[in-house]
Design an enzyme around this catalytic site. Structure first.
Site, PDB file in Angstrom:
ATOM      1  N   ASP A  63      90.022  53.854 103.878  1.00  0.00           N
ATOM      2  CA  ASP A  63      90.149  55.301 103.701  1.00  0.00           C
ATOM      3  C   ASP A  63      89.751  55.576 102.256  1.00  0.00           C
ATOM      4  O   ASP A  63      90.487  55.230 101.323  1.00  0.00           O
ATOM      5  CB  ASP A  63      91.585  55.740 103.963  1.00  0.00           C
ATOM      6  CG  ASP A  63      91.782  57.246 103.845  1.00  0.00           C
ATOM      7  OD1 ASP A  63      90.909  57.929 103.265  1.00  0.00           O
ATOM      8  OD2 ASP A  63      92.808  57.755 104.326  1.00  0.00           O
ATOM      9  N   SER A 141      75.054  67.285 100.144  1.00  0.00           N
ATOM     10  CA  SER A 141      74.754  68.360 101.081  1.00  0.00           C
ATOM     11  C   SER A 141      74.063  69.502 100.347  1.00  0.00           C
ATOM     12  O   SER A 141      74.204  69.656  99.131  1.00  0.00           O
ATOM     13  CB  SER A 141      76.052  68.870 101.712  1.00  0.00           C
ATOM     14  OG  SER A 141      75.835  70.054 102.454  1.00  0.00           O
ATOM     15  N   TYR A 154      84.539  72.368 100.982  1.00  0.00           N
ATOM     16  CA  TYR A 154      83.391  71.481 101.202  1.00  0.00           C
ATOM     17  C   TYR A 154      82.348  71.688 100.109  1.00  0.00           C
ATOM     18  O   TYR A 154      81.866  70.725  99.495  1.00  0.00           O
ATOM     19  CB  TYR A 154      82.793  71.753 102.580  1.00  0.00           C
ATOM     20  CG  TYR A 154      81.666  70.821 102.955  1.00  0.00           C
ATOM     21  CD1 TYR A 154      81.901  69.478 103.202  1.00  0.00           C
ATOM     22  CD2 TYR A 154      80.360  71.295 103.081  1.00  0.00           C
ATOM     23  CE1 TYR A 154      80.875  68.616 103.555  1.00  0.00           C
ATOM     24  CE2 TYR A 154      79.323  70.444 103.427  1.00  0.00           C
ATOM     25  CZ  TYR A 154      79.587  69.105 103.665  1.00  0.00           C
ATOM     26  OH  TYR A 154      78.568  68.250 104.008  1.00  0.00           O
ATOM     27  N   ALA A 156      82.780  72.996  97.149  1.00  0.00           N
ATOM     28  CA  ALA A 156      83.326  72.564  95.859  1.00  0.00           C
ATOM     29  C   ALA A 156      83.228  71.051  95.701  1.00  0.00           C
ATOM     30  O   ALA A 156      82.843  70.544  94.641  1.00  0.00           O
ATOM     31  CB  ALA A 156      84.782  73.013  95.731  1.00  0.00           C
ATOM     32  N   SER A 157      83.548  70.323  96.756  1.00  0.00           N
ATOM     33  CA  SER A 157      83.523  68.859  96.681  1.00  0.00           C
ATOM     34  C   SER A 157      82.105  68.336  96.527  1.00  0.00           C
ATOM     35  O   SER A 157      81.867  67.349  95.822  1.00  0.00           O
ATOM     36  CB  SER A 157      84.182  68.252  97.931  1.00  0.00           C
ATOM     37  OG  SER A 157      83.412  68.493  99.097  1.00  0.00           O
ATOM     38  N   LYS A 158      81.145  69.002  97.162  1.00  0.00           N
ATOM     39  CA  LYS A 158      79.761  68.552  97.066  1.00  0.00           C
ATOM     40  C   LYS A 158      79.126  68.961  95.738  1.00  0.00           C
ATOM     41  O   LYS A 158      78.294  68.224  95.188  1.00  0.00           O
ATOM     42  CB  LYS A 158      78.948  69.089  98.248  1.00  0.00           C
ATOM     43  CG  LYS A 158      79.384  68.516  99.599  1.00  0.00           C
ATOM     44  CD  LYS A 158      79.265  66.994  99.645  1.00  0.00           C
ATOM     45  CE  LYS A 158      79.539  66.449 101.032  1.00  0.00           C
ATOM     46  NZ  LYS A 158      79.405  64.978 101.096  1.00  0.00           N
TER      47      LYS A 158
END
Length: 271
Positions: A63, A141, A154, A156-158
């Site tokens: 994980d 992405s 999503y 923000a993380s990318k």
């Protein structure tokens, strides 16, 4: 750089782009360390690739949101193969909820998997990749270039992932380490089926037209070519390239275009 006999770690390898990458790299003669939470599925994939392509593949339950799991993954790769040539940070999760409705924990979960998972794996693998002058790859992405409605966590993380890899690339301009960011557009995979809703549960059925999208196998081939060519950045799909171009040229117009696209999805969040 040819991939024959290279040692490649792939996170999120049990489905979607990760599974397709495993097959594409195996086809090109690489030895694989496959990581995911779905251990039984991962073992089946590893065995199938070994039988079909006569390469060595090992499965490691991991994980990526847990730092110790990432450290264990890298140690298992070294124990098995003695070196690491390429790390592909592919593990990822998406979401579908307006920010005003979403539990903040949903955004934290996406950052833990998409961003911190990339950081953890890269941190432990980099000393070995420096020795081989290999590659660090991030499967990001188009959402890392343009914020998408209903996908605040999503995007923000990318964006964070893209910034991390960009800085890492500059730090390693003189070390021989190759850093590549691959940014697919919409891809036919299970990432939307497993996307988290506002409460943090999987949404199930995709709200987009998967049949019109690039397949994960097509994405995998482009990424594998990019690793061989030591490319800097890959922007996939015509729609993705247009989005990045318009974000620089006419960002205000792009805001409206993106809004209109997502207002037309099934069970649209935007009204």
């Amino acid at each position: 750089m040819k991939l024959n006999n290279k040692i490649i770690i792939i996170t999120g390898a049990s489905s979607g782009i990760g599974k397709s990458l495993a097959e594409e790299f195996a086809r090109r003669g690489a030895s694989l360390v496959l990581a995911a939470r779905q251990y039984v599925t991962l073992c089946e994939i590893a065995q199938s690739l070994q039988d079909q392509y006569q390469i060595k593949a090992v499965a490691v339950q991991c994980d990526v949101a847990i730092e110790s799991d990432c450290e264990h993954l890298i140690q298992q790769a070294l124990t098995t193969f003695g070196k690491i040539d390429i790390l592909v940070n592919n593990a990822g999760i998406s979401m579908r909820a307006l920010f005003k409705d979403a539990d903040v924990q949903v955004l934290k979960t996406l950052m833990d998997v998409n961003f911190w998972g990339t950081v953890y794996c890269t941190k432990y693998a980099l000393p070995e990749i420096l020795k081989t002058q290999g590659s660090v790859v991030g499967v990001s992405s188009i959402a890392g270039y343009k914020g998408l409605p209903g996908r605040t966590g999503y995007s923000a993380s990318k964006f964070a992932m893209n910034g991390f890899l960009d800085a890492l690339r500059v730090e390693n301009l003189k070390t021989g380490v190759h850093v590549m960011t691959a940014c697919p557009g919409f891809t036919a995979s299970n990432i939307r089926n497993t996307a988290l809703n506002k409460d943090g549960n999987q949404q199930g059925e995709s709200t987009l037209h998967e049949e019109k999208m690039m397949t994960s196998d097509e994405v995998a081939k482009i990424i594998a070519d990019g690793v061989e060519n030591r490319s800097r950045t890959l922007i996939l799909t015509g729609q993705g390239k247009l989005t990045v171009f318009l974000s620089k040229l006419i960002p205000g117009v792009l805001d409206k275009l993106v809004y209109n696209v997502f207002a037309k999805e099934k069970d649209a969040l935007l009204k």
